[in-house]
Motif scaffolding. Structure first.
Motif, PDB file in Angstrom:
ATOM      1  N   PHE A  87      31.883  68.688  17.752  1.00  0.00           N
ATOM      2  CA  PHE A  87      30.693  69.299  18.310  1.00  0.00           C
ATOM      3  C   PHE A  87      29.758  70.031  17.483  1.00  0.00           C
ATOM      4  CE2 PHE A  87      33.806  66.371  21.306  1.00  0.00           C
ATOM      5  CZ  PHE A  87      32.735  66.119  21.055  1.00  0.00           C
ATOM      6  N   LEU A 115      43.226  75.904  26.173  1.00  0.00           N
ATOM      7  CA  LEU A 115      43.891  75.588  25.275  1.00  0.00           C
ATOM      8  C   LEU A 115      44.353  76.893  24.148  1.00  0.00           C
ATOM      9  CD1 LEU A 115      44.254  72.027  26.023  1.00  0.00           C
ATOM     10  CD2 LEU A 115      45.794  73.835  27.107  1.00  0.00           C
ATOM     11  N   ARG A 137      38.482  55.771  20.389  1.00  0.00           N
ATOM     12  CA  ARG A 137      38.187  56.967  19.770  1.00  0.00           C
ATOM     13  C   ARG A 137      39.399  57.509  19.556  1.00  0.00           C
ATOM     14  NH1 ARG A 137      34.897  56.098  24.609  1.00  0.00           N
ATOM     15  NH2 ARG A 137      36.413  57.399  25.862  1.00  0.00           N
ATOM     16  N   ARG A 138      40.780  57.480  20.815  1.00  0.00           N
ATOM     17  CA  ARG A 138      42.239  58.500  19.920  1.00  0.00           C
ATOM     18  C   ARG A 138      42.093  58.318  19.042  1.00  0.00           C
ATOM     19  NH1 ARG A 138      46.070  56.422  23.462  1.00  0.00           N
ATOM     20  NH2 ARG A 138      46.856  54.936  22.026  1.00  0.00           N
ATOM     21  N   ARG A 176      54.208  66.674  19.102  1.00  0.00           N
ATOM     22  CA  ARG A 176      52.419  67.049  18.859  1.00  0.00           C
ATOM     23  C   ARG A 176      52.716  68.535  18.241  1.00  0.00           C
ATOM     24  NH1 ARG A 176      52.275  65.723  24.186  1.00  0.00           N
ATOM     25  NH2 ARG A 176      51.183  67.938  25.372  1.00  0.00           N
ATOM     26  N   LEU A 234      45.937  68.195  20.981  1.00  0.00           N
ATOM     27  CA  LEU A 234      45.397  67.373  22.088  1.00  0.00           C
ATOM     28  C   LEU A 234      45.504  65.589  22.470  1.00  0.00           C
ATOM     29  CD1 LEU A 234      44.823  67.733  24.994  1.00  0.00           C
ATOM     30  CD2 LEU A 234      42.636  68.275  24.490  1.00  0.00           C
ATOM     31  N   PRO A 235      44.409  64.705  21.126  1.00  0.00           N
ATOM     32  CA  PRO A 235      45.025  63.773  20.440  1.00  0.00           C
ATOM     33  C   PRO A 235      45.948  62.817  20.884  1.00  0.00           C
ATOM     34  CG  PRO A 235      43.054  65.011  19.761  1.00  0.00           C
ATOM     35  CD  PRO A 235      43.789  65.999  19.733  1.00  0.00           C
ATOM     36  N   ALA A 277      48.611  63.770  22.384  1.00  0.00           N
ATOM     37  CA  ALA A 277      49.060  64.310  24.378  1.00  0.00           C
ATOM     38  C   ALA A 277      48.443  62.802  24.893  1.00  0.00           C
ATOM     39  CB  ALA A 277      48.648  64.739  24.755  1.00  0.00           C
ATOM     40  N   TYR A 278      47.258  62.293  23.803  1.00  0.00           N
ATOM     41  CA  TYR A 278      46.826  60.921  24.889  1.00  0.00           C
ATOM     42  C   TYR A 278      47.581  59.951  24.331  1.00  0.00           C
ATOM     43  CZ  TYR A 278      43.283  63.965  27.500  1.00  0.00           C
ATOM     44  OH  TYR A 278      42.910  65.402  28.406  1.00  0.00           O
ATOM     45  N   SER A 311      33.601  73.473  21.121  1.00  0.00           N
ATOM     46  CA  SER A 311      34.352  71.712  20.249  1.00  0.00           C
ATOM     47  C   SER A 311      35.311  72.393  20.999  1.00  0.00           C
ATOM     48  CB  SER A 311      34.153  71.610  19.253  1.00  0.00           C
ATOM     49  OG  SER A 311      32.940  71.361  18.785  1.00  0.00           O
ATOM     50  N   LEU A 312      35.731  73.224  21.314  1.00  0.00           N
ATOM     51  CA  LEU A 312      37.446  73.410  22.111  1.00  0.00           C
ATOM     52  C   LEU A 312      37.538  73.592  23.512  1.00  0.00           C
ATOM     53  CD1 LEU A 312      38.844  75.457  19.349  1.00  0.00           C
ATOM     54  CD2 LEU A 312      38.526  73.496  19.030  1.00  0.00           C
ATOM     55  N   LEU A 313      38.710  72.953  23.930  1.00  0.00           N
ATOM     56  CA  LEU A 313      38.929  73.441  25.015  1.00  0.00           C
ATOM     57  C   LEU A 313      39.070  75.207  25.349  1.00  0.00           C
ATOM     58  CD1 LEU A 313      41.007  70.333  26.558  1.00  0.00           C
ATOM     59  CD2 LEU A 313      38.356  70.930  25.891  1.00  0.00           C
ATOM     60  N   PHE A 353      36.021  63.398  16.233  1.00  0.00           N
ATOM     61  CA  PHE A 353      34.946  64.101  16.430  1.00  0.00           C
ATOM     62  C   PHE A 353      34.496  65.747  16.814  1.00  0.00           C
ATOM     63  CE2 PHE A 353      34.501  60.426  19.514  1.00  0.00           C
ATOM     64  CZ  PHE A 353      32.983  59.728  19.128  1.00  0.00           C
ATOM     65  N   ARG A 396      41.409  68.673  13.924  1.00  0.00           N
ATOM     66  CA  ARG A 396      41.732  68.469  15.178  1.00  0.00           C
ATOM     67  C   ARG A 396      41.246  66.855  15.428  1.00  0.00           C
ATOM     68  NH1 ARG A 396      39.260  70.248  21.237  1.00  0.00           N
ATOM     69  NH2 ARG A 396      37.241  68.955  19.852  1.00  0.00           N
ATOM     70  N   GLU A 402      47.254  73.859  20.640  1.00  0.00           N
ATOM     71  CA  GLU A 402      47.667  73.012  21.683  1.00  0.00           C
ATOM     72  C   GLU A 402      45.868  72.015  22.035  1.00  0.00           C
ATOM     73  OE1 GLU A 402      49.844  75.003  25.478  1.00  0.00           O
ATOM     74  OE2 GLU A 402      47.359  75.936  25.059  1.00  0.00           O
TER      75      GLU A 402
END
Ligand SMILES: Nc1ncnc2c1ncn2[C@@H]1O[C@H](COP(=O)(O)OP(=O)(O)OP(=O)(O)O)[C@@H](O)[C@H]1O
Ligand SMILES: [Mg+2]
Lengths: 410, 288
Positions: free
Chosen positions: B89, B98, B81-82, B118, B106-107, B109-110, B93-95, B87, B154, B102
């Motif tokens: 939505f 953050l 997925r990463r 990043r 985020l992807p 970061a993972y 969709s956003l956190l 994706f 993103r 950021e």
């Protein structure tokens, strides 16, 4: 990555101020209480040591009853060095005679408790104690006088009194009330001396010598119609360093005369101090045990905060998973947040404990000795608890199904 | 590049079994822009979830870039997925905690990319779509259209094999919808593969191919020149000019009536089978 986790954790704390605040607060309460209890314990032990030194290593004390029995709940039994234990009966004049006859004995003084209050013409003093003591009492407890002199052997039946510092201030309202008089049971006594301030004795209840007055032993028998109430007998060996054997001899004599009943205790200074320290340790352990409830509350507070947080952030978890966060990365994120809660609590707890220590010093006569160990121990416990209780919500977050989480609104 | 073979998804068991996907076959080539249409409950989201590796098919095989991924473990799926899926939505969709930058980063970061690196990459990508002046905004400070555009950026940051968007304009007014669709269109023109669910026939004009679903199956699949609304969708559009959301749904329903029944339809590479496994059609969820 860690920096990011940290930033997220701080953002979480700030967005849920009340909830996080409560979780942190319970941690702080735990750290402060444990550190303060340990600090007070250390201070009491320190006092025992210094008092033990002040009185000299050779003092032998005879008290009625068995001291240091915690389980029968008699708090008054907790006697520190020469503190007095009430409520456990008393010793007789015959006991005093036996002590004076024991092998190798030097100075001896009875401490006879006289019930009642005393007064001047202007004022009655109600919360003081009256003790009848012999002329050797002062040197036995190694306490100096600020003013005047202590009794000599010639004063044995005189109507003179030596008073504690607080009495001078509160009853006579002057520093040097020498020659002034007070009355006990209708009899007049002239102030002969004023003791120096006795060091505060944290755990000795009802025996503040600063609020006590001392009269000659014989006089004390007279004014109480011969019915004495000897709460303690103090003795020293004639030759220094013989206190252990003296204690042993006294014990044998008294034991025999009491028909083998174990209703009194004879302790050398060393034993006395050791026993006292044991008692203090037990009390600390007991209170710390109770404080562990605070620890549990702290842990549950952290867990609850995190569980609510996980539920509220279901959607966020779903998005993170969709973006490629592995279960382990999510576990770490939420676990880290629990850790931040407990570490914050521990750090604030250390600060709180130092503040509590400061205020106890300036506002009360308790002088806790808060060592770095006393601070670190509860902090580590709190952090360990955060780690332990934080893993449950973190696991819950990491195990969430991404689709269910994404279906969650907001 | 994406190959689904006889993919089925069943929910529940026994009498309560729901067939969300019924032996779906689908091939997606690199560079396609596919719009999926179909009534509520027809299995569009389920299909997207399976392609996006958020969900596992009950039956069937799924190959992504030549690799079979239908039954890999959770950890591996997260990594796929990463690296391969982006994706977008419909909502949120956003956190929210953050900021834009950021969120976009985020992807990465993972993936373990360092923070400075990043954030720099995220800033560059935001600049490309003209959102660089919004990079320090928090999501709540953005308009709905801006949120979706950030989400698209993103989705692209790991240079994925495919961008999956489930009704990305479902919550937007027509003006914002247009801006978001223009961005998706540009992303497509840059060579990316896009799979989008929409209820709005108008938006099929951006797609190169339109797939129609009904009762968990693909019932029609047509190529559509970019810029044109394909035949079937147009038919519905002219019959029911879109004015309100209700009209939109009416339009979809009419669309479904207009297309041939799934049993008799000639589907690409789909052998019609009549075993229906005691299908129970659950009441259709009404959205919004
Ligand atoms: N977790 C689940 N448990 C049981 N049934 C489910 C579950 N998820 C989806 N379904 C069912 O699967 C079918 C397809 O659902 P899906 O969400 O894919 O529809 P959709 O085409 O995306 O609809 P919409 O246009 O409303 O988004 C529906 O009948 C739905 O009720
Ligand atoms: Mg859907």
């Amino acid at each position: 990555m860690l920096g990011n986790d940290f930033k997220m954790a701080i953002a979480m704390l700030r967005s849920q101020k009340w909830r996080s605040g409560l979780a942190i607060f319970s941690t702080v309460v735990f750290v402060v209480s444990i550190a303060t209890i340990i600090g007070l314990g250390a201070s009491v032990k320190h006092q025992i040591n210094t008092q033990s030194k002040r009185a000299g290593q050779d003092l032998v004390t005879v008290r009625p009853g068995q001291p240091f029995r915690l389980n029968n709940g008699q708090a008054a039994d907790i006697n520190l060095t020469y503190g007095l234990g009430f409520g456990a009966g008393s010793l007789s004049g015959h006991d005093l005679k036996l002590v004076k006859e024991s092998n190798g004995v030097g100075q001896v003084s009875a401490v006879n408790f006289v019930a009642g209050s005393f007064k001047t013409e202007e004022q009655e003093y109600l919360n003081g104690s009256i003790f009848g003591v012999e002329d050797s009492f002062r040197s036995l407890i190694n306490q100096d006088l600020d003013f005047g002199t202590f009794f000599s052997p010639l004063d044995d039946t005189s109507h003179q009194v030596v008073i504690g510092r607080t009495i001078a201030e509160e009853l006579f309202k002057e520093n040097v009330p020498l020659g002034r008089s007070l009355s006990i049971r209708g009899q007049n006594f002239v102030v002969k001396g004023v003791f120096q301030t006795f060091q505060p004795n944290t755990l000795v209840l009802g025996s503040d010598f600063n609020r006590a007055i001392f009269i000659p032993y014989q006089t004390s028998l007279e004014i109480s119609d011969g019915s004495n109430q000897i709460v303690q007998i103090l003795a020293k060996p004639a030759k220094p360093g013989q206190s252990e054997s003296l204690a042993k001899d006294i014990k044998e004599r008294l034991f025999k005369s009491h028909f083998g009943q174990n209703d009194l205790s004879v302790l050398s200074q060393k034993q006395s101090a050791a026993f006292s320290k044991q008692v203090v340790d037990k009390i600390i352990a007991f209170i710390a045990g109770i404080a562990t409830i605070a620890l549990l509350a702290a842990g549950i507070g952290i867990m609850n905060t995190m569980l609510l947080s996980v539920t509220e952030r279901t959607r966020e978890i779903g998005i993170r998973k969709a973006l490629g966060a592995t279960n382990r990365q999510l576990l770490r994120l939420f676990w880290f947040e629990a850790l931040v809660l407990s570490v914050t609590g521990a750090v604030l707890g250390i600060i709180g404990a130092l503040l509590a220590n400061y205020f106890l010093h300036i506002l009360t006569n308790l002088k806790p000795l808060v060592s770095w160990q006393a601070l670190i121990l509860p902090s580590i416990m709190a952090i360990a608890l955060g780690i332990l209780f934080g893993i449950i919500p973190a696991l819950k977050a990491s195990k969430k199904d991404p689709i269910d989480s994404l279906r969650h609104e907001a | 590049m994406i190959e689904l073979q006889d993919v089925s998804k069943l929910y529940g068991f026994g009498d309560a079994t729901t067939v969300a996907l019924d032996e779906v076959n689908l091939r997606i080539e690199k560079g396609e822009f596919i719009a999926i249409m179909g009534p509520s409950g027809s299995g569009k989201t389920t299909l997207l979830n399976i392609i996006g590796l958020l969900d596992k098919p009950t039956h069937g095989s799924y190959r992504l870039s030549g690799r079979s991924v239908a039954r890999t473990g959770a950890n591996q799926r997260a990594k796929v997925r990463r690296d391969k899926i982006g994706f977008v939505f419909q909502t949120f969709s956003l956190l929210s905690r953050l900021n834009v930058l950021e969120n976009v980063a985020l992807p990465l970061a993972y993936k373990g990319v360092s923070r400075t690196k990043r954030l720099k990459q995220a800033a560059d990508m935001l600049a490309e779509v003209g959102l660089h002046d919004r990079q320090y905004f928090m999501p709540r400070q953005l308009s709905g259209g801006q949120v979706q555009r950030v989400a698209i950026v993103r989705a692209l940051i790991n240079n994925p094999a495919i961008v999956i968007a489930d009704e990305p304009t479902g919550n937007l007014d027509s003006g914002s919808s247009r801006v978001v669709m223009e961005l998706l269109s540009e992303v497509h023109k840059a060579g990316n593969t896009i799979l989008m669910v929409t209820h709005n026939p108008e938006l099929t004009r951006y797609a190169s191919r339109v797939v129609y679903m009904h009762d968990g199956a693909i019932v029609h699949d047509e190529a559509s020149p970019i810029g044109d609304v394909p035949k079937l969708a147009r038919k519905v559009m002219y019959l029911f000019p879109r004015k309100t959301e209700e009209d939109d749904f009416a339009g979809v329903a009419a669309l479904m009536q207009a297309i041939p029944d799934k049993k008799t339809s000639k589907k690409r590479k789909h052998k019609t089978k009549n075993k229906r496994r005691g299908k129970k059609v659950t009441p259709k969820r009404s959205k919004r």
